[in-house]
Design a protein around this motif. Structure first.
Motif, mmCIF file in Angstrom:
data_model
loop_
_atom_site.group_PDB
_atom_site.id
_atom_site.type_symbol
_atom_site.label_atom_id
_atom_site.label_comp_id
_atom_site.label_asym_id
_atom_site.label_seq_id
_atom_site.Cartn_x
_atom_site.Cartn_y
_atom_site.Cartn_z
ATOM 1 N N LEU A 189 0.836 -1.200 0.000
ATOM 2 C CA LEU A 189 0.000 0.000 0.000
ATOM 3 C C LEU A 189 0.864 1.240 0.000
ATOM 4 N N CYS A 190 0.618 2.115 -0.969
ATOM 5 C CA CYS A 190 1.269 3.418 -1.058
ATOM 6 C C CYS A 190 0.210 4.488 -0.819
ATOM 7 N N LEU A 191 0.382 5.281 0.216
ATOM 8 C CA LEU A 191 -0.582 6.317 0.593
ATOM 9 C C LEU A 191 -0.096 7.670 0.093
ATOM 10 N N ASN A 192 -0.951 8.342 -0.663
ATOM 11 C CA ASN A 192 -0.622 9.671 -1.167
ATOM 12 C C ASN A 192 -1.350 10.720 -0.342
ATOM 13 N N ASP A 193 -0.649 11.307 0.601
ATOM 14 C CA ASP A 193 -1.129 12.389 1.457
ATOM 15 C C ASP A 193 -2.401 12.017 2.213
ATOM 16 N N VAL A 194 -2.357 10.877 2.835
ATOM 17 C CA VAL A 194 -3.493 10.432 3.649
ATOM 18 C C VAL A 194 -2.963 9.498 4.726
ATOM 19 N N GLY A 195 -3.670 9.483 5.843
ATOM 20 C CA GLY A 195 -3.276 8.609 6.929
ATOM 21 C C GLY A 195 -4.451 8.346 7.843
ATOM 22 N N PRO A 196 -4.211 7.759 8.994
ATOM 23 C CA PRO A 196 -5.301 7.408 9.898
ATOM 24 C C PRO A 196 -5.895 8.593 10.651
ATOM 25 N N VAL A 197 -5.240 9.748 10.602
ATOM 26 C CA VAL A 197 -5.779 10.972 11.189
ATOM 27 C C VAL A 197 -5.804 12.043 10.109
ATOM 28 N N LEU A 198 -6.979 12.647 9.896
ATOM 29 C CA LEU A 198 -7.144 13.696 8.901
ATOM 30 C C LEU A 198 -7.509 14.993 9.608
ATOM 31 N N GLU A 199 -6.928 16.094 9.147
ATOM 32 C CA GLU A 199 -7.147 17.379 9.795
ATOM 33 C C GLU A 199 -8.494 17.965 9.373
ATOM 34 N N ARG A 200 -9.300 18.340 10.362
ATOM 35 C CA ARG A 200 -10.631 18.872 10.065
ATOM 36 C C ARG A 200 -10.566 20.177 9.279
ATOM 37 N N GLU A 201 -9.545 20.972 9.500
ATOM 38 C CA GLU A 201 -9.439 22.234 8.770
ATOM 39 C C GLU A 201 -9.311 21.982 7.274
ATOM 40 N N GLY A 202 -8.476 21.021 6.916
ATOM 41 C CA GLY A 202 -8.319 20.687 5.507
ATOM 42 C C GLY A 202 -9.568 20.065 4.925
ATOM 43 N N LEU A 203 -10.216 19.188 5.692
ATOM 44 C CA LEU A 203 -11.460 18.582 5.226
ATOM 45 C C LEU A 203 -12.537 19.640 5.030
ATOM 46 N N ALA A 204 -12.587 20.622 5.927
ATOM 47 C CA ALA A 204 -13.580 21.695 5.794
ATOM 48 C C ALA A 204 -13.322 22.510 4.537
ATOM 49 N N ARG A 205 -12.055 22.736 4.210
ATOM 50 C CA ARG A 205 -11.737 23.462 2.966
ATOM 51 C C ARG A 205 -12.258 22.697 1.760
ATOM 52 N N ILE A 206 -12.032 21.395 1.742
ATOM 53 C CA ILE A 206 -12.520 20.573 0.637
ATOM 54 C C ILE A 206 -14.044 20.624 0.585
ATOM 55 N N GLY A 207 -14.672 20.577 1.752
ATOM 56 C CA GLY A 207 -16.131 20.569 1.810
ATOM 57 C C GLY A 207 -16.774 21.820 1.249
ATOM 58 N N ARG A 208 -16.034 22.918 1.241
ATOM 59 C CA ARG A 208 -16.617 24.172 0.760
ATOM 60 C C ARG A 208 -16.879 24.162 -0.742
ATOM 61 N N TYR A 209 -16.170 23.298 -1.483
ATOM 62 C CA TYR A 209 -16.383 23.314 -2.936
ATOM 63 C C TYR A 209 -17.018 22.039 -3.484
ATOM 64 N N ILE A 210 -17.204 21.010 -2.670
ATOM 65 C CA ILE A 210 -17.813 19.777 -3.171
ATOM 66 C C ILE A 210 -19.232 20.056 -3.658
ATOM 67 N N GLY A 211 -19.520 19.653 -4.872
ATOM 68 C CA GLY A 211 -20.860 19.790 -5.438
ATOM 69 C C GLY A 211 -21.202 21.178 -5.926
ATOM 70 N N GLU A 212 -20.270 22.122 -5.830
ATOM 71 C CA GLU A 212 -20.523 23.505 -6.242
ATOM 72 C C GLU A 212 -19.986 23.742 -7.655
ATOM 73 N N LYS A 213 -20.870 24.121 -8.555
ATOM 74 C CA LYS A 213 -20.420 24.460 -9.897
ATOM 75 C C LYS A 213 -19.812 25.865 -9.885
ATOM 76 N N PRO A 214 -18.669 26.047 -10.539
ATOM 77 C CA PRO A 214 -18.023 27.356 -10.510
ATOM 78 C C PRO A 214 -18.818 28.398 -11.290
ATOM 79 N N ALA A 215 -18.868 29.591 -10.768
ATOM 80 C CA ALA A 215 -19.612 30.682 -11.414
ATOM 81 C C ALA A 215 -18.711 31.437 -12.375
ATOM 82 N N VAL A 216 -18.166 30.700 -13.335
ATOM 83 C CA VAL A 216 -17.316 31.292 -14.368
ATOM 84 C C VAL A 216 -17.773 30.761 -15.717
#
Length: 294
Positions: free
Chosen positions: A117-144
């Motif tokens: 197993l090769c893990l690319n920037d992931v592990g057993p603990v994930l930072e909520r701040e980073g997850l929250a950043r990702i969550g802000r754009y999931i499912g959002e179509k860009p207004a461009v």
């Protein structure tokens, strides 16, 4: 461009994958909103392996099956079903972000199917701040109005990256968005937002047992030094539990590295030699299920 193929998951969903090269099989699993194209950069640089890239359900060309089916457990089962479809008893796994979680689940639940197993920037603990950043754009179509505008903004969408050529941001844009007659759209089911929000509403589970389940496997960790999802503290703790784990920390990279960085490639190649020291792991000669659209 590698042609895509399809197979049928146990619940009847049709999922897309790419299968190229020859040699020991390596299964590549992408991040939450990404698909098999995410490994295009790596595919250009690796040889001597059979690289299999899955579009998890709801992403890329695979069927949209609803938010309740977009779970790590379901997607890990889909990946095992793909190996069954191809007649592959055992494969090494490269998992980027969520794909790494799938790999850990597979190692815990079907250890005989995983060669490493090769893990690319992931592990057993994930930072909520980073997850929250990702969550802000999931499912959002860009207004461009154009992909060109998005490419200009990609460094803001992917913080922590430096020394990235302009052409690479253009390539990233083509993997994150699609241009349609109706405007810019997403290459995944927007319902992923619902499953993500539901997961974030709960306390993050303890994934250390999943990591520890990989103790008998060759492991590698590619870590973006500027990642807001995988902390250096967690990477250090992973290394403490697995002193033999190949680890590289990439300067000027956030979440997630591209995997064609020279240090990342060197780590992956060293890891593959541990996974397949005798060139084993080749697929059995079996006939996969037919695709009616082939």
């Amino acid at each position: 461009m590698t042609a895509t193929r399809r197979f049928q998951a146990k619940d009847g969903a049709w999922l897309v994958y790419r299968d190229e090269g020859s040699g020991p099989p390596v299964l590549a699993l992408a991040g939450l909103t990404r698909d098999g194209r995410d490994f295009d950069y790596l595919a250009r640089r690796l040889s001597g392996i059979r690289l299999i890239r899955l579009d998890s359900r709801g992403r890329g060309g695979s069927d949209w099956t609803g938010s309740e089916t977009y779970s790590v457990a379901q997607e890990a089962q889909d990946a095992l079903t793909l190996l069954d479809h191809l007649g592959i008893p055992r494969a090494a796994i490269i998992g980027s972000s969520r794909g790494g979680l799938l790999g850990m689940v597979m190692a815990a639940t079907a250890p005989d199917r995983v060669a490493g197993l090769c893990l690319n920037d992931v592990g057993p603990v994930l930072e909520r701040e980073g997850l929250a950043r990702i969550g802000r754009y999931i499912g959002e179509k860009p207004a461009v109005d154009s992909l060109e505008e998005i490419a200009d903004r990609m460094p803001l969408v992917m913080p922590g990256f430096g020394e990235v050529p302009e052409l690479r941001w253009v390539e990233e844009t083509l993997r994150h968005y699609v241009e349609t007659p109706q405007g810019i759209d997403l290459p995944y089911d927007p319902a992923l937002r619902q499953s993500f929000d539901a997961a974030m509403a709960k306390p993050l589970g303890d994934a250390w047992p999943l990591f520890d389940a990989c103790k008998a496997l060759p492991m590698a960790l590619i870590h973006g030094a500027n990642s807001d999802v995988l902390s250096t503290a967690t990477a250090d703790a992973m290394q403490a539990r697995r002193p033999d784990m190949i680890r590289v920390e990439l300067a000027d990279r956030g979440h997630i590295p591209f995997l064609d960085e020279p240090a990342a490639l060197a780590a992956i190649e060293s890891w593959l030699r541990l996974c397949f020291p005798d060139g084993d792991g080749k697929p059995r000669e079996t006939e996969p299920r037919s695709d009616p659209d082939a």
